[in-house]
Design a protein around this motif. Structure first.
Motif, PDB file in Angstrom:
ATOM      1  N   LEU A 112      -9.770   2.549  -2.131  1.00 49.75           N
ATOM      2  CA  LEU A 112      -8.630   2.444  -1.224  1.00 49.75           C
ATOM      3  C   LEU A 112      -9.026   1.656   0.019  1.00 49.75           C
ATOM      4  N   SER A 113      -8.138   0.778   0.468  1.00 49.00           N
ATOM      5  CA  SER A 113      -8.391   0.000   1.681  1.00 49.00           C
ATOM      6  C   SER A 113      -8.201   0.879   2.914  1.00 49.00           C
ATOM      7  N   TYR A 114      -8.643   0.375   4.052  1.00 46.87           N
ATOM      8  CA  TYR A 114      -8.407   1.097   5.303  1.00 46.87           C
ATOM      9  C   TYR A 114      -6.919   1.238   5.563  1.00 46.87           C
ATOM     10  N   GLU A 115      -6.153   0.189   5.248  1.00 47.38           N
ATOM     11  CA  GLU A 115      -4.713   0.238   5.466  1.00 47.38           C
ATOM     12  C   GLU A 115      -4.072   1.327   4.609  1.00 47.38           C
ATOM     13  N   GLN A 116      -4.490   1.421   3.348  1.00 46.81           N
ATOM     14  CA  GLN A 116      -3.975   2.484   2.485  1.00 46.81           C
ATOM     15  C   GLN A 116      -4.408   3.852   2.997  1.00 46.81           C
ATOM     16  N   GLY A 117      -5.649   3.955   3.445  1.00 42.90           N
ATOM     17  CA  GLY A 117      -6.152   5.225   3.971  1.00 42.90           C
ATOM     18  C   GLY A 117      -5.390   5.681   5.194  1.00 42.90           C
ATOM     19  N   ALA A 118      -4.950   4.716   6.010  1.00 45.14           N
ATOM     20  CA  ALA A 118      -4.259   5.066   7.248  1.00 45.14           C
ATOM     21  C   ALA A 118      -2.847   5.573   7.007  1.00 45.14           C
ATOM     22  N   VAL A 119      -2.249   5.235   5.856  1.00 45.62           N
ATOM     23  CA  VAL A 119      -0.878   5.698   5.600  1.00 45.62           C
ATOM     24  C   VAL A 119      -0.803   6.798   4.554  1.00 45.62           C
ATOM     25  N   MET A 120      -1.900   7.040   3.820  1.00 40.99           N
ATOM     26  CA  MET A 120      -1.804   8.038   2.752  1.00 40.99           C
ATOM     27  C   MET A 120      -1.922   9.459   3.281  1.00 40.99           C
ATOM     28  N   GLU A 280      -7.705  16.609  -2.348  1.00 42.11           N
ATOM     29  CA  GLU A 280      -8.208  16.438  -3.712  1.00 42.11           C
ATOM     30  C   GLU A 280      -7.049  16.242  -4.698  1.00 42.11           C
ATOM     31  N   ASP A 281      -5.989  17.053  -4.554  1.00 44.09           N
ATOM     32  CA  ASP A 281      -4.833  16.941  -5.430  1.00 44.09           C
ATOM     33  C   ASP A 281      -4.152  15.587  -5.237  1.00 44.09           C
ATOM     34  N   MET A 282      -4.018  15.141  -3.990  1.00 44.64           N
ATOM     35  CA  MET A 282      -3.409  13.844  -3.706  1.00 44.64           C
ATOM     36  C   MET A 282      -4.229  12.707  -4.310  1.00 44.64           C
ATOM     37  N   LEU A 283      -5.548  12.730  -4.110  1.00 46.15           N
ATOM     38  CA  LEU A 283      -6.399  11.667  -4.638  1.00 46.15           C
ATOM     39  C   LEU A 283      -6.383  11.661  -6.165  1.00 46.15           C
ATOM     40  N   HIS A 284      -6.288  12.851  -6.765  1.00 50.65           N
ATOM     41  CA  HIS A 284      -6.194  12.946  -8.224  1.00 50.65           C
ATOM     42  C   HIS A 284      -4.898  12.312  -8.709  1.00 50.65           C
ATOM     43  N   ALA A 285      -3.800  12.552  -7.976  1.00 55.63           N
ATOM     44  CA  ALA A 285      -2.512  11.957  -8.340  1.00 55.63           C
ATOM     45  C   ALA A 285      -2.568  10.436  -8.216  1.00 55.63           C
ATOM     46  N   LYS A 287      -5.285   8.581  -8.549  1.00 51.46           N
ATOM     47  CA  LYS A 287      -6.151   8.109  -9.640  1.00 51.46           C
ATOM     48  C   LYS A 287      -5.399   8.081 -10.965  1.00 51.46           C
ATOM     49  N   ARG A 288      -4.527   9.061 -11.196  1.00 48.48           N
ATOM     50  CA  ARG A 288      -3.780   9.145 -12.452  1.00 48.48           C
ATOM     51  C   ARG A 288      -2.557   8.231 -12.477  1.00 48.48           C
ATOM     52  N   GLY A 289      -2.272   7.600 -11.352  1.00 51.42           N
ATOM     53  CA  GLY A 289      -1.115   6.716 -11.287  1.00 51.42           C
ATOM     54  C   GLY A 289       0.186   7.433 -11.020  1.00 51.42           C
ATOM     55  N   HIS A 290       0.114   8.702 -10.610  1.00 51.01           N
ATOM     56  CA  HIS A 290       1.316   9.465 -10.281  1.00 51.01           C
ATOM     57  C   HIS A 290       1.779   9.197  -8.854  1.00 51.01           C
ATOM     58  N   LEU A 291       0.897   8.631  -8.060  1.00 48.80           N
ATOM     59  CA  LEU A 291       1.197   8.365  -6.647  1.00 48.80           C
ATOM     60  C   LEU A 291       0.586   7.023  -6.292  1.00 48.80           C
ATOM     61  N   THR A 292       1.412   6.093  -5.877  1.00 46.18           N
ATOM     62  CA  THR A 292       0.946   4.749  -5.558  1.00 46.18           C
ATOM     63  C   THR A 292       0.999   4.531  -4.050  1.00 46.18           C
ATOM     64  N   ILE A 293      -0.144   4.232  -3.481  1.00 45.81           N
ATOM     65  CA  ILE A 293      -0.210   3.926  -2.051  1.00 45.81           C
ATOM     66  C   ILE A 293      -0.232   2.410  -1.914  1.00 45.81           C
ATOM     67  N   ASP A 294       0.950   1.822  -1.790  1.00 46.37           N
ATOM     68  CA  ASP A 294       1.038   0.365  -1.675  1.00 46.37           C
ATOM     69  C   ASP A 294       0.447  -0.101  -0.348  1.00 46.37           C
ATOM     70  N   PRO A 295      -0.097  -1.309  -0.324  1.00 47.79           N
ATOM     71  CA  PRO A 295      -0.535  -1.855   0.960  1.00 47.79           C
ATOM     72  C   PRO A 295       0.628  -1.863   1.939  1.00 47.79           C
ATOM     73  N   PRO A 296       0.465  -1.302   3.112  1.00 43.34           N
ATOM     74  CA  PRO A 296       1.581  -1.201   4.067  1.00 43.34           C
ATOM     75  C   PRO A 296       1.814  -2.511   4.801  1.00 43.34           C
ATOM     76  N   HIS A 297       2.931  -2.563   5.512  1.00 40.49           N
ATOM     77  CA  HIS A 297       3.195  -3.686   6.410  1.00 40.49           C
ATOM     78  C   HIS A 297       2.302  -3.517   7.640  1.00 40.49           C
ATOM     79  N   SER A 298       1.636  -4.593   8.039  1.00 41.30           N
ATOM     80  CA  SER A 298       0.671  -4.514   9.136  1.00 41.30           C
ATOM     81  C   SER A 298       1.162  -5.266  10.371  1.00 41.30           C
ATOM     82  N   PHE A 299       0.906  -4.667  11.529  1.00 38.96           N
ATOM     83  CA  PHE A 299       1.310  -5.253  12.808  1.00 38.96           C
ATOM     84  C   PHE A 299       0.186  -5.032  13.821  1.00 38.96           C
ATOM     85  N   PRO A 300       0.043  -5.937  14.800  1.00 34.62           N
ATOM     86  CA  PRO A 300      -0.965  -5.730  15.844  1.00 34.62           C
ATOM     87  C   PRO A 300      -0.679  -4.459  16.641  1.00 34.62           C
TER      88      PRO A 300
END
Length: 324
Positions: A112-120, A280-285, A287-300
């Motif tokens: 996961l990218s930092y951007e994904q980590g910041a919104v998940m 753990e449950d979120m990360l498992h979801a 990994k299984r493709g049940h939850l997609t954390i798309d790259p978010p829109h980024s702003f300064p």
């Protein structure tokens, strides 16, 4: 000194000011994080307007992701250079760097990218407690998701669909309808053009829903109650259109012995054990493709006021991050 956004009084987006602040070394039990991305959420607007009061002045923001650059006394689980993400009841995320209790921090998987980590963290864990703890959604559950094209709404539609639920979503435009459908909603209602209560009744063939997830608030209440089958659960988890006014509890009896709740993420993650299990449950979801954390829109980071204005006017779709 680090750059940060500070609020000195409740008000509109123009109360978000870019300032230099002093950052001390991390204290006992703390880590210092250099932010790579900062999550933007509707709770930040509630804080800024004073709906959710905060001690002034303050630095907004509850979630972020970055690298550990310093470790306080007694911290054993993290070291300099670690990739991390966090969600915290405490404020302070809208900054280049901050100190935070290590108990609020998790290791960010390399996948996961930092951007994904910041919104998940806030959105992902909100969806986790809504679907897995507040109401245990399973195959055949009939679900109504308001604002299905929003950051939380999309994740609710996707994960609920993966769990086998029948998902109905409300949105404000055809463009947002396409987003909600892509996320997993089988049926989408344009609430500005259609009576969502009547449409839910039609779609469900009169059976209505087992649970309604409502992050909109005043504009969708009490219509949401009319979408519930007897013994159904109304879950209010946000107030994008304004808070729900006090109501006569007898409404719940009149509309079918309904249940109603107003949960918060911070109550669910108050204990580290629960926090870790939810992550753990979120990360498992994910990994299984049940939850997609798309790259978010980024702003300064300096554009925080513009981002707040867009979010508050409900002109946005998906998640947003600030980049220091």
């Amino acid at each position: 000194m680090v750059k940060a956004i500070r609020v000195h009084r409740p008000g509109g987006p123009d109360e978000l000011h870019v300032e230099d602040v002093t950052l001390a070394p991390p204290g006992p039990g703390e880590v210092q994080i250099r932010h790579r991305a900062i999550g933007v959420n509707y709770i930040d607007i509630y804080r800024r307007t004073g709906l959710y009061p905060a001690e002034l002045p303050y630095i907004p923001g509850h979630e972020g992701a970055g690298q550990v650059v310093a470790v306080g006394e007694g911290v054993d689980d993290f070291e300099e250079g670690d990739r991390v993400a966090y969600i915290s009841a405490g404020l302070g995320a809208y900054s280049e760097a901050r100190n935070i209790s290590a108990a609020a921090v998790i290791h960010l998987p390399k996948s996961l990218s930092y951007e994904q980590g910041a919104v998940m963290m806030l959105k992902g864990l909100t969806v986790q407690y809504l679907l897995r703890r507040t109401y245990r959604v399973k195959k055949g559950t009939r679900v109504l998701v308001h604002a299905g094209a929003g950051g939380v709404g999309q994740l609710l539609c996707e994960w609920a669909r993966a769990l086998g639920a029948k998902v109905i979503a409300t949105v404000g435009s055809p463009e947002k309808a396409a987003v909600a459908e892509k996320a997993g909603a089988q049926d989408v209602i344009l609430y500005r053009d259609e009576n969502f209560v009547e449409r839910v009744r039609d779609i469900s063939r009169g059976k209505l829903c087992d649970v309604v997830y409502d992050g909109v608030g005043r504009a969708t209440f009490p219509g949401s109650l009319d979408c519930l089958a007897p013994f159904g659960l109304f879950v209010s988890f946000g107030s994008a259109s304004g808070p729900i006014d006090a109501f006569d509890i007898n409404l719940l009896a009149q509309k079918g012995s309904l249940f109603a709740t107003r949960p918060t993420l911070f109550a669910h993650i108050a204990k580290r054990k629960d926090y870790e299990e939810m992550v753990e449950d979120m990360l498992h979801a994910i990994k299984r493709g049940h939850l997609t954390i798309d790259p978010p829109h980024s702003f300064p980071l300096a554009d925080a006021a513009k981002v707040h204005a867009a979010l508050e006017s409900r002109q946005t779709m998906g998640s947003m991050v600030l980049i220091p």
